[in-house]
Write a protein that holds these residues in place. Structure first.
Motif, PDB file in Angstrom:
ATOM      1  N   TYR B  31      -9.921 -19.733  38.012  1.00  0.00           N
ATOM      2  CA  TYR B  31      -9.197 -18.494  37.745  1.00  0.00           C
ATOM      3  C   TYR B  31      -9.129 -18.281  36.238  1.00  0.00           C
ATOM      4  CZ  TYR B  31      -7.731 -18.700  42.607  1.00  0.00           C
ATOM      5  OH  TYR B  31      -7.729 -18.745  43.967  1.00  0.00           O
ATOM      6  N   ASP B  98      -4.498 -20.140  41.558  1.00  0.00           N
ATOM      7  CA  ASP B  98      -3.885 -18.945  40.988  1.00  0.00           C
ATOM      8  C   ASP B  98      -2.458 -19.235  40.534  1.00  0.00           C
ATOM      9  OD1 ASP B  98      -3.686 -18.514  44.199  1.00  0.00           O
ATOM     10  OD2 ASP B  98      -1.878 -17.776  43.189  1.00  0.00           O
ATOM     11  N   ALA B  99      -1.955 -18.385  39.660  1.00  0.00           N
ATOM     12  CA  ALA B  99      -0.662 -18.612  39.013  1.00  0.00           C
ATOM     13  C   ALA B  99       0.479 -18.702  39.996  1.00  0.00           C
ATOM     14  CB  ALA B  99      -0.383 -17.500  37.998  1.00  0.00           C
ATOM     15  N   GLY B 100       0.360 -18.016  41.127  1.00  0.00           N
ATOM     16  CA  GLY B 100       1.436 -18.037  42.105  1.00  0.00           C
ATOM     17  C   GLY B 100       1.371 -19.203  43.058  1.00  0.00           C
ATOM     18  N   ALA B 101       0.441 -20.098  42.853  1.00  0.00           N
ATOM     19  CA  ALA B 101       0.247 -21.206  43.778  1.00  0.00           C
ATOM     20  C   ALA B 101       0.905 -22.463  43.253  1.00  0.00           C
ATOM     21  CB  ALA B 101      -1.238 -21.437  44.001  1.00  0.00           C
ATOM     22  N   THR B 104       0.457 -25.316  39.706  1.00  0.00           N
ATOM     23  CA  THR B 104      -0.769 -25.363  38.924  1.00  0.00           C
ATOM     24  C   THR B 104      -0.515 -25.008  37.473  1.00  0.00           C
ATOM     25  OG1 THR B 104      -3.045 -24.596  38.832  1.00  0.00           O
ATOM     26  CG2 THR B 104      -1.415 -22.965  39.385  1.00  0.00           C
TER      27      THR B 104
END
Lengths: 112, 117
Positions: B31, B98-101, B104
């Protein structure tokens, strides 16, 4: 719309002292909250990242707390050093989001 | 330690000119992002890129902006016709998920300072 509010806007502390920075956010559904350190003219560097199930995380002299119920987080700096002078930014993201939402940051100045 | 690298570190361009900002993300990340920070303001999201296409973009990312991953390592941001208000620090970032996961990490480059005169 995701919003991240930080306080204070700036603070000055003496070397060796502790300080605590605050962050309030409105994000739904909440995924994670990060604290970044940004030196002037440089890119943000990650200090901590917490998901909704975590309520505290430490990285050396930095300790972050998270209260997902009240949507508040704090960053505590212990025994500050001159190199801690920087902007500290609270960043949140929602589940399913690709983006990070940044707060305006708290500028910390450590004086000898 | 792997890092995100950006070039140039500073670019001055005349209004109306095209600029290309370059980034080399961390090699195993999937990403990629561009953010910008106008002097004295907070960091703002521009665009995210995954699987060779834009996954999300902000209102700032209008038709004057485009992104490309021309090969396996570079990630570029193009501004077709720069305006004075495009003057800012532009940060590239990358992450494995991804940032919402969950937990991470997103790693940021040192930025390119764009000055439009």
């Amino acid at each position: 719309k995701n919003q991240v509010e930080q306080s204070p806007q700036s603070l000055i502390i003496l070397e060796g002292k502790n300080c605590t920075l605050q962050c309030n956010y409105t994000v739904s559904p909440f995924s994670n909250l990060r604290w970044y350190k940004q030196d002037t003219g440089r890119g943000p560097v990650s200090l901590t990242i917490m998901t909704f199930s975590e309520n505290t995380k430490s990285n050396g002299r930095y300790t972050a707390t998270l209260d997902a119920d009240t949507k508040q987080s704090s960053l505590h700096i212990t025994a500050s050093q001159l190199s801690d002078s920087a902007s500290y930014i609270c960043v949140v993201s929602a589940m399913g989001d690709y983006k990070l939402s940044f707060g305006a940051g708290t500028t910390v100045t450590v004086r000898a | 330690e792997p890092e995100v690298t950006q070039t140039p570190s500073h670019q001055v361009t005349q209004m109306g000119q095209e600029v290309i900002l370059r980034c080399v993300p961390i090699s195993n990340h999937l990403y990629f992002y561009w953010y910008r920070q106008i002097l004295g303001q907070k960091v703002e999201f521009l665009v995210s890129f995954y699987n060779n296409e834009i996954s999300e973009k902000s209102e700032i990312f209008d038709d004057q902006f485009s992104v490309e991953r021309p090969d396996g390592s570079n990630f570029t941001l193009k501004i077709r016709s720069t305006k004075l208000e495009d003057s800012a620090m532009y940060f590239c970032a990358s992450s494995f998920t991804d940032a919402g996961a969950g937990g991470t990490e997103a790693f940021f480059g040192q930025g390119t300072r764009l000055t439009v005169v």
